[in-house]
Motif scaffolding. Sequence first.
Motif, PDB file in Angstrom:
ATOM      1  N   VAL A 107      10.621  -1.220  -6.587  1.00 13.71           N
ATOM      2  CA  VAL A 107      11.546  -0.317  -7.271  1.00 13.71           C
ATOM      3  C   VAL A 107      10.727   0.877  -7.730  1.00 13.71           C
ATOM      4  O   VAL A 107       9.697   0.710  -8.386  1.00 13.71           O
ATOM      5  CB  VAL A 107      12.216  -1.005  -8.483  1.00 13.71           C
ATOM      6  CG1 VAL A 107      13.164  -0.040  -9.193  1.00 13.71           C
ATOM      7  CG2 VAL A 107      12.952  -2.271  -8.043  1.00 13.71           C
ATOM      8  N   MET A 108      11.189   2.090  -7.374  1.00 21.96           N
ATOM      9  CA  MET A 108      10.417   3.280  -7.736  1.00 21.96           C
ATOM     10  C   MET A 108      11.330   4.447  -8.068  1.00 21.96           C
ATOM     11  O   MET A 108      12.457   4.533  -7.582  1.00 21.96           O
ATOM     12  CB  MET A 108       9.456   3.652  -6.610  1.00 21.96           C
ATOM     13  CG  MET A 108      10.114   4.047  -5.324  1.00 21.96           C
ATOM     14  SD  MET A 108       8.882   4.318  -4.035  1.00 21.96           S
ATOM     15  CE  MET A 108       9.923   5.094  -2.797  1.00 21.96           C
ATOM     16  N   ASP A 109      10.826   5.334  -8.888  1.00 18.20           N
ATOM     17  CA  ASP A 109      11.477   6.598  -9.177  1.00 18.20           C
ATOM     18  C   ASP A 109      11.543   7.362  -7.859  1.00 18.20           C
ATOM     19  O   ASP A 109      10.538   7.481  -7.149  1.00 18.20           O
ATOM     20  CB  ASP A 109      10.621   7.348 -10.206  1.00 18.20           C
ATOM     21  CG  ASP A 109      11.222   8.636 -10.696  1.00 18.20           C
ATOM     22  OD1 ASP A 109      11.691   9.444  -9.865  1.00 18.20           O
ATOM     23  OD2 ASP A 109      11.190   8.856 -11.919  1.00 18.20           O
ATOM     24  N   ALA A 110      12.703   7.885  -7.493  1.00 19.69           N
ATOM     25  CA  ALA A 110      12.867   8.561  -6.201  1.00 19.69           C
ATOM     26  C   ALA A 110      12.066   9.857  -6.102  1.00 19.69           C
ATOM     27  O   ALA A 110      11.938  10.421  -5.019  1.00 19.69           O
ATOM     28  CB  ALA A 110      14.346   8.841  -5.942  1.00 19.69           C
ATOM     29  N   ARG A 111      11.471  10.308  -7.218  1.00 19.08           N
ATOM     30  CA  ARG A 111      10.655  11.529  -7.200  1.00 19.08           C
ATOM     31  C   ARG A 111       9.198  11.244  -6.834  1.00 19.08           C
ATOM     32  O   ARG A 111       8.436  12.176  -6.600  1.00 19.08           O
ATOM     33  CB  ARG A 111      10.712  12.215  -8.563  1.00 19.08           C
ATOM     34  CG  ARG A 111      12.124  12.704  -8.914  1.00 19.08           C
ATOM     35  CD  ARG A 111      12.205  13.170 -10.330  1.00 19.08           C
ATOM     36  NE  ARG A 111      12.076  11.999 -11.217  1.00 19.08           N
ATOM     37  CZ  ARG A 111      12.309  12.032 -12.519  1.00 19.08           C
ATOM     38  NH1 ARG A 111      12.672  13.156 -13.105  1.00 19.08           N
ATOM     39  NH2 ARG A 111      12.178  10.946 -13.249  1.00 19.08           N
ATOM     40  N   ILE A 112       8.805   9.976  -6.759  1.00 17.36           N
ATOM     41  CA  ILE A 112       7.408   9.650  -6.468  1.00 17.36           C
ATOM     42  C   ILE A 112       7.100   9.932  -4.992  1.00 17.36           C
ATOM     43  O   ILE A 112       7.929   9.721  -4.111  1.00 17.36           O
ATOM     44  CB  ILE A 112       7.085   8.186  -6.828  1.00 17.36           C
ATOM     45  CG1 ILE A 112       5.572   7.972  -6.931  1.00 17.36           C
ATOM     46  CG2 ILE A 112       7.699   7.210  -5.832  1.00 17.36           C
ATOM     47  CD1 ILE A 112       5.182   6.688  -7.634  1.00 17.36           C
ATOM     48  N   TYR A 113       5.918  10.446  -4.736  1.00 19.56           N
ATOM     49  CA  TYR A 113       5.492  10.703  -3.357  1.00 19.56           C
ATOM     50  C   TYR A 113       5.071   9.386  -2.719  1.00 19.56           C
ATOM     51  O   TYR A 113       4.343   8.593  -3.319  1.00 19.56           O
ATOM     52  CB  TYR A 113       4.335  11.708  -3.334  1.00 19.56           C
ATOM     53  CG  TYR A 113       4.806  13.121  -3.568  1.00 19.56           C
ATOM     54  CD1 TYR A 113       4.973  13.992  -2.504  1.00 19.56           C
ATOM     55  CD2 TYR A 113       5.110  13.564  -4.846  1.00 19.56           C
ATOM     56  CE1 TYR A 113       5.426  15.291  -2.713  1.00 19.56           C
ATOM     57  CE2 TYR A 113       5.565  14.860  -5.066  1.00 19.56           C
ATOM     58  CZ  TYR A 113       5.724  15.707  -3.995  1.00 19.56           C
ATOM     59  OH  TYR A 113       6.182  16.983  -4.206  1.00 19.56           O
ATOM     60  N   HIS A 114       5.526   9.166  -1.485  1.00 13.70           N
ATOM     61  CA  HIS A 114       5.272   7.908  -0.777  1.00 13.70           C
ATOM     62  C   HIS A 114       5.457   8.132   0.726  1.00 13.70           C
ATOM     63  O   HIS A 114       5.903   9.197   1.146  1.00 13.70           O
ATOM     64  CB  HIS A 114       6.239   6.818  -1.270  1.00 13.70           C
ATOM     65  CG  HIS A 114       7.671   7.105  -0.931  1.00 13.70           C
ATOM     66  ND1 HIS A 114       8.431   8.024  -1.635  1.00 13.70           N
ATOM     67  CD2 HIS A 114       8.476   6.618   0.042  1.00 13.70           C
ATOM     68  CE1 HIS A 114       9.651   8.078  -1.111  1.00 13.70           C
ATOM     69  NE2 HIS A 114       9.697   7.239  -0.088  1.00 13.70           N
ATOM     70  N   PHE A 115       5.132   7.127   1.502  1.00 14.24           N
ATOM     71  CA  PHE A 115       5.388   7.168   2.948  1.00 14.24           C
ATOM     72  C   PHE A 115       5.335   5.763   3.505  1.00 14.24           C
ATOM     73  O   PHE A 115       4.721   4.867   2.935  1.00 14.24           O
ATOM     74  CB  PHE A 115       4.388   8.079   3.681  1.00 14.24           C
ATOM     75  CG  PHE A 115       2.958   7.603   3.676  1.00 14.24           C
ATOM     76  CD1 PHE A 115       2.449   6.874   4.744  1.00 14.24           C
ATOM     77  CD2 PHE A 115       2.119   7.893   2.608  1.00 14.24           C
ATOM     78  CE1 PHE A 115       1.130   6.443   4.743  1.00 14.24           C
ATOM     79  CE2 PHE A 115       0.801   7.472   2.596  1.00 14.24           C
ATOM     80  CZ  PHE A 115       0.302   6.739   3.665  1.00 14.24           C
ATOM     81  N   GLY A 116       6.011   5.587   4.635  1.00 10.04           N
ATOM     82  CA  GLY A 116       5.890   4.351   5.405  1.00 10.04           C
ATOM     83  C   GLY A 116       4.706   4.521   6.342  1.00 10.04           C
ATOM     84  O   GLY A 116       4.649   5.476   7.120  1.00 10.04           O
ATOM     85  N   ALA A 117       3.741   3.622   6.250  1.00 12.79           N
ATOM     86  CA  ALA A 117       2.532   3.722   7.094  1.00 12.79           C
ATOM     87  C   ALA A 117       2.858   3.317   8.538  1.00 12.79           C
ATOM     88  O   ALA A 117       3.907   2.731   8.821  1.00 12.79           O
ATOM     89  CB  ALA A 117       1.430   2.835   6.520  1.00 12.79           C
TER      90      ALA A 117
END
Length: 170
Positions: A107-117
């Motif tokens: 569960v994460m804040d939708a503003r956090i930077y992320h990616f599917g590796a």
Amino acid sequence: CELVTLGAIVSLPGSESQDVHPDIGQANCSLVTSFIALQDIDAAMGPTTVYPGTHSKEFHALARGMQSSAPAGVPAEGFDSYSARSIDELAPQRAREVLLREGDMLVMDARIYHFGAANESDRDRYLMQVSLLSSSQKLGCGKLPVRPLGFVYHIDEAAKGKTMADFVRI
């Protein structure tokens, strides 16, 4: 809460890594994105990688200076896609791969930077994806969600505007 997205993410063997992105830009709203593992996800399967601390207004302003150009056919407004190298240089904490067991939920804040590796395994990776918007903050959000490049959200017209209570008996 209002259901904004409900779907599945499938990463096939050989799938490339996504660009680093937030699901929404810096908005005055509370949108939560959740990924539910439908099987155990190990490092070779291309897990979600997050950059803790990158959800803040200050970080988003800093990152905009390193923003990639929108590809042909994609409107530049709202395009938030970055290389992992550029975000690594700016992020307040190192990136973290999120390895999940079947049934675990990120569960994460939708503003956090992320990616599917990248999926370097010989197995498909399956996630259920759910995004919820706080009804009390809906007016500050504008158009939601901004779709990251290469990612498709779909809500059937009959489900738009529904709340979780409309789907789950409490």
